[in-house]
Design an enzyme around this catalytic site. Structure first.
Site, short mmCIF file in Angstrom:
data_model
loop_
_atom_site.label_atom_id
_atom_site.label_comp_id
_atom_site.label_asym_id
_atom_site.label_seq_id
_atom_site.Cartn_x
_atom_site.Cartn_y
_atom_site.Cartn_z
N HIS A 243 0.87 -1.18 0.00
CA HIS A 243 0.00 0.00 0.00
C HIS A 243 0.91 1.23 0.00
CE1 HIS A 243 -3.39 -2.57 1.94
NE2 HIS A 243 -3.44 -2.61 0.62
N GLU A 246 1.42 4.04 2.79
CA GLU A 246 1.80 3.63 4.14
C GLU A 246 3.31 3.73 4.32
OE1 GLU A 246 -0.14 -0.15 4.75
OE2 GLU A 246 -2.13 0.73 4.44
N HIS A 341 2.88 -2.84 7.21
CA HIS A 341 1.87 -1.84 6.85
C HIS A 341 1.87 -0.71 7.86
CE1 HIS A 341 -0.56 -4.11 3.75
NE2 HIS A 341 0.20 -5.08 4.24
N GLU A 414 1.63 -4.07 11.65
CA GLU A 414 1.06 -2.74 11.50
C GLU A 414 1.74 -1.78 12.46
OE1 GLU A 414 -1.38 -1.72 9.46
OE2 GLU A 414 -2.54 -3.50 8.88
#
Length: 501
Positions: A243, A246, A341, A414
């Site tokens: 992504h 990010e 991420h 994350e």
């Protein structure tokens, strides 16, 4: 002053909304049709003609990872800014990155980012955009007291993030972004600098090319003896930036790499026992273009692991082929897959894992996050969760969790776009580029504990990580940069010297 100005403006905006709806009608979604970035756009008052004056702001986002699709003049002090949607996918409008120049000293403005596609955001919890300028090139966060996030009737009840800013140096070019940018070119410079060191335990190769012919890099970090094709191998595979918006994922990934190639005794032991394969940027086109979620062609690559196309998703296709090939080699034990991420609504670092019927496997899967929690004060095991959500079926974690055997563990790592809370703290601590990279170093360090290699560390050598031992020369440059814009302390100093605003 800026806080009061922003509060007053928000109240007027709410009061005037019904009048404007009657006079002008509701918007028809023109921002969804934005397809390009503003290019040295001078925004002058309506009806003005002639050469731009100081204070007629010039906006630009035609640069790598830039994103700003439109600017509307509201008043001398206020501008509505529209995020350009991801290429070929109008659903995603989150990342912004633009410059402002031709400012007037002491010029105060309110910028309203008016077309966010997400409703939940850390802007509600104190997050603020980052800013730098040509004379102060280190990114820093704006004061949270100058930032508002609210649902706005003026813009089809979209969520709007408004922030007040005071320009303080006329000759500076100011740059604002959603979070600390980490561009494709920055990665290429970093990897080239690693290559020039000719480290015997580091190998860089081009695994493939993106649709726009950008490199898909693969790093292999291990003692060269492990590359013997007849030798059994323990392998850890890590990917980042599927992504593109990010960007914290790239700082974490660089922290992992910096540590593993360092001379730290823990890194040396890990290289002697494990092969690390790292793809630092899975979506180089999306990163280059300033997208938040998608590739050039508008695909969320992290939903296409089950059947990636070699022409539409070439980078994902190449990585999947490599992992499948290694998984079929009886001499390779692919023990970890970690996809990095950044998260837009939660604090701290944390992990997502998969759900298994075998309770013993469930417990084994929790071991690495628990160990990481002990090594990284910003990592939260309580935020870590294990799920089998249907919407996540095409992700790397879910697909590879089903493909690999029960000795392999697949995680999504994350990290918050904003901040972390440590044990016993009462206020969140905003992340910096350095603290993101520190989390990466702690991720790498945790493999020593997981593989129970601590006994190989000499008694007189500490196992904790000092930043100076593994610091990359490209991270934390210009550490002593001054603050951008006028802060309260500066204004107080000026008052004491008789300077008027």
């Amino acid at each position: 002053m800026e806080r009061r100005l922003l509060c007053d403006r928000m109240e007027r905006k709410m009061e005037e909304s019904t009048v404007r709806d009657v006079e002008t009608g509701s918007e028809t979604g023109g921002e969804d049709a934005l397809v390009g970035n503003v290019n040295k756009l001078t925004v002058s008052p309506p009806g003005y003609s002639g050469a731009p004056r100081k204070g007629h702001l010039v906006f630009d986002a035609c640069f790598e990872s830039g994103n700003l699709g439109r600017v509307d003049y509201i008043s001398e002090f206020e501008f509505d800014l529209f995020i350009r949607p991801d290429t070929c996918n109008p659903r995603f409008r989150v990342w912004f990155n633009f410059t402002v120049e031709n400012v007037r000293e002491t010029q105060r403005v309110i910028f309203n980012i008016v077309n966010f596609s997400k409703t939940k955001s850390l802007y509600r919890d104190g997050m603020s955009p980052v800013v730098k300028s040509t004379s102060r090139p280190k990114w820093q966060r704006l004061p949270a007291k100058n930032v508002y996030y609210y649902r706005c009737p003026d813009h089809r009840r979209n969520y709007v993030m408004s922030f007040a800013f005071c320009f303080d140096r006329e000759d500076d070019v100011y740059q604002f972004a959603y979070c600390y940018p980490y561009t494709y070119s920055r990665l290429q410079h970093y990897l080239a600098s690693l290559e020039r060191r000719n480290l015997p335990y580091l190998q860089r190769e081009q695994l493939g090319l993106s649709v726009q012919q950008r490199r898909l890099d693969l790093l292999t970090i291990t003692n060269p003896d492990h590359l013997d094709p007849e030798r059994e191998k323990k392998l850890v595979f890590l990917t980042a930036r599927v992504h593109p918006g990010e960007s914290p994922a790239s700082f974490i990934c660089q922290g992992v790499i910096d540590f593993l190639v360092s001379q730290h005794p823990v890194a040396q032991i890990l290289r002697d026992h494990v092969i690390f394969k790292i793809v630092p940027m899975l979506n180089p086109d999306g990163v280059y273009l300033g997208n938040y979620r998608c590739s050039l062609m508008g695909f969320d690559l992290n939903r296409h692991w089950q059947d990636p196309s070699p022409w539409a998703h070439p980078t994902l296709h190449a990585v999947k082929q490599l992992i499948v090939q290694m998984n079929q080699d009886p001499r390779v034990s692919l023990e970890f897959y970690i996809d990095v991420h950044a998260h837009s609504t939660m604090l701290n670092g944390f992990m997502y894992g998969n759900v298994f019927e075998d309770e013993e496997r469930v417990q084994r899967q929790a071991v690495f996050p628990r160990l990481l929690c002990q090594n990284a004060p910003d990592f939260s095991f309580s935020n870590t969760s294990f799920n089998r959500d249907v919407v996540k079926a095409g992700t790397g974690r879910r697909f590879l969790g089903g493909l690999l055997d029960d000795t392999s563990y697949c995680y999504t790592l994350e990290v918050s776009f904003y901040s972390y809370m440590t044990a016993g703290s009462t206020a969140p601590v905003p992340y910096t580029e350095e603290t993101y990279t520190k989390l990466g170093r702690n991720v790498a360090r945790t493999f020593l504990d997981y593989y129970k290699l601590n006994n190989l560390i000499k008694d007189n050598i500490p196992t904790h990580i000092q930043s100076s031992e593994v610091m990359s020369p490209t991270v934390d440059a210009n550490r002593k940069g001054h603050s951008v814009g006028r802060d309260a302390a500066e204004r107080e100093r000026e008052k004491s010297h008789g300077v008027r605003h």
